[in-house]
Design a protein around this motif. Structure first.
Motif, mmCIF file in Angstrom:
data_model
loop_
_atom_site.group_PDB
_atom_site.id
_atom_site.type_symbol
_atom_site.label_atom_id
_atom_site.label_comp_id
_atom_site.label_asym_id
_atom_site.label_seq_id
_atom_site.Cartn_x
_atom_site.Cartn_y
_atom_site.Cartn_z
ATOM 1 N N ARG A 10 73.815 62.390 -91.127
ATOM 2 C CA ARG A 10 72.503 61.737 -91.064
ATOM 3 C C ARG A 10 71.971 61.720 -89.634
ATOM 4 N NH1 ARG A 10 75.224 58.070 -94.362
ATOM 5 N NH2 ARG A 10 75.114 56.483 -92.739
ATOM 6 N N HIS A 11 72.855 61.467 -88.672
ATOM 7 C CA HIS A 11 72.437 61.459 -87.266
ATOM 8 C C HIS A 11 72.022 62.865 -86.824
ATOM 9 C CE1 HIS A 11 73.273 59.482 -83.084
ATOM 10 N NE2 HIS A 11 72.040 59.889 -83.216
ATOM 11 N N ILE A 12 72.750 63.866 -87.268
ATOM 12 C CA ILE A 12 72.399 65.262 -86.963
ATOM 13 C C ILE A 12 71.008 65.579 -87.524
ATOM 14 C CG2 ILE A 12 72.917 67.664 -87.566
ATOM 15 C CD1 ILE A 12 75.934 66.892 -87.289
ATOM 16 N N LEU A 13 70.778 65.210 -88.775
ATOM 17 C CA LEU A 13 69.479 65.495 -89.405
ATOM 18 C C LEU A 13 68.338 64.781 -88.698
ATOM 19 C CD1 LEU A 13 70.500 65.376 -93.171
ATOM 20 C CD2 LEU A 13 69.934 67.408 -91.807
ATOM 21 N N ALA A 14 68.537 63.514 -88.371
ATOM 22 C CA ALA A 14 67.493 62.755 -87.678
ATOM 23 C C ALA A 14 67.196 63.374 -86.319
ATOM 24 C CB ALA A 14 67.910 61.294 -87.535
ATOM 25 N N THR A 15 68.228 63.774 -85.615
ATOM 26 C CA THR A 15 68.051 64.356 -84.279
ATOM 27 C C THR A 15 67.351 65.707 -84.358
ATOM 28 O OG1 THR A 15 70.028 63.204 -83.501
ATOM 29 C CG2 THR A 15 69.253 65.058 -82.173
ATOM 30 N N LEU A 16 67.762 66.550 -85.305
ATOM 31 C CA LEU A 16 67.128 67.866 -85.434
ATOM 32 C C LEU A 16 65.668 67.753 -85.861
ATOM 33 C CD1 LEU A 16 69.957 70.024 -87.058
ATOM 34 C CD2 LEU A 16 69.038 70.208 -84.730
ATOM 35 N N GLN A 17 65.336 66.751 -86.675
ATOM 36 C CA GLN A 17 63.933 66.566 -87.049
ATOM 37 C C GLN A 17 63.090 66.148 -85.856
ATOM 38 O OE1 GLN A 17 63.034 65.183 -91.365
ATOM 39 N NE2 GLN A 17 64.693 63.894 -90.621
ATOM 40 N N ASP A 18 63.709 65.438 -84.932
ATOM 41 C CA ASP A 18 62.999 64.995 -83.734
ATOM 42 C C ASP A 18 62.885 66.121 -82.706
ATOM 43 O OD1 ASP A 18 61.759 62.917 -82.129
ATOM 44 O OD2 ASP A 18 63.585 62.989 -80.905
ATOM 45 N N ASP A 19 63.925 66.952 -82.613
ATOM 46 C CA ASP A 19 63.945 68.034 -81.628
ATOM 47 C C ASP A 19 64.752 69.202 -82.179
ATOM 48 O OD1 ASP A 19 64.047 69.736 -79.460
ATOM 49 O OD2 ASP A 19 65.122 68.356 -78.140
ATOM 50 N N GLY A 20 64.070 70.121 -82.844
ATOM 51 C CA GLY A 20 64.730 71.281 -83.439
ATOM 52 C C GLY A 20 65.227 72.291 -82.426
ATOM 53 N N ARG A 21 64.842 72.136 -81.157
ATOM 54 C CA ARG A 21 65.275 73.073 -80.115
ATOM 55 C C ARG A 21 66.475 72.566 -79.318
ATOM 56 N NH1 ARG A 21 60.148 75.514 -77.065
ATOM 57 N NH2 ARG A 21 61.879 76.108 -75.751
ATOM 58 N N ILE A 22 67.011 71.426 -79.695
ATOM 59 C CA ILE A 22 68.143 70.864 -78.974
ATOM 60 C C ILE A 22 69.331 71.827 -79.074
ATOM 61 C CG2 ILE A 22 69.016 69.539 -80.963
ATOM 62 C CD1 ILE A 22 69.661 67.258 -78.991
ATOM 63 N N SER A 23 70.064 71.961 -77.989
ATOM 64 C CA SER A 23 71.230 72.842 -78.018
ATOM 65 C C SER A 23 72.345 72.193 -78.824
ATOM 66 C CB SER A 23 71.724 73.128 -76.595
ATOM 67 O OG SER A 23 72.371 71.971 -76.057
#
Length: 156
Positions: A10-23
C-alpha cells in the motif's frame, strides 16, 4: 478483483501515485525495504495488474485543448451490435479521454478534450453522429476544473 495488500504494498502504491518517476532506491528507502525487496514487490504489483501503467500527466491547455466536454450518448435500442460498434469506435478516438457505460437517461458518458468549438462540431459530425445506433447526444461544457485527481485512495 480485490487483492490483499500489506502495508508495504500500500505504501509503494501511494508513493508511486504521488511520484511515478521515483527511483527504486528512493522508493525502497521511503517504504522501509531493501532495494531488491522493493523491486520484487513492484514487479509483482505490475504482473498482477494492480499497477496499470506509468504515465506523465500533461496540461491539456498547454497543447491548445481549451475545451473539455462531457457528452451523454443514447443509443437507439439496447442492441449488442450498436453497443459493440460504439465502444470499439470511441476507443480509437484520441479526443475521448474516458468513456463509461452508465445507467440513467444516457447509455454512455464521454469525457472529451478538444481544441475549439469548430473542432468539436467536426468531431460530432464526423465521428459520433456517423456511428450506427446513435439516437441522442447531449453535451455539457466544463467551465472550469474544480478537482481532477488520478490517485486512488489507499489506506496506509
Amino acid at each position: 478483483m480485490t487483492e490483499k495488500l500489506d502495508r508495504y504494498d500500500r505504501h509503494i502504491l501511494a508513493t508511486l501515485q504521488d511520484d511515478g518517476r521515483i527511483s527504486n532506491q528512493q522508493l525502497a528507502d521511503k517504504v522501509g525495504l531493501s532495494s531488491a525487496a522493493c523491486w520484487r514487490r513492484v514487479k509483482t504489483l505490475d504482473e498482477k495488474g494492480i499497477l496499470k501503467k506509468y504515465t506523465a500527466l500533461v496540461n491539456p491547455e498547454a497543447l491548445g485543448y481549451d475545451l473539455c466536454v462531457l457528452i451523454m450518448v443514447t443509443l437507439i435500442r439496447h442492441q449488442q451490435d450498436h453497443a459493440t460498434e460504439f465502444q470499439q469506435a470511441v476507443q480509437g478516438y484520441p479526443e475521448v479521454l474516458q468513456c463509461f457505460a452508465v445507467t440513467g437517461d444516457a447509455d454512455y458518458v464521454l469525457r472529451v478534450i478538444i481544441q475549439s468549438m469548430a473542432a468539436y462540431d467536426r468531431f460530432l459530425n464526423d465521428k459520433i453522429f456517423s456511428l450506427p445506433g446513435v439516437s441522442q447526444v447531449r453535451s455539457n461544457f466544463a467551465l472550469r476544473e474544480i478537482k481532477n485527481e488520478t490517485a486512488i485512495p489507499i489506506d496506509l
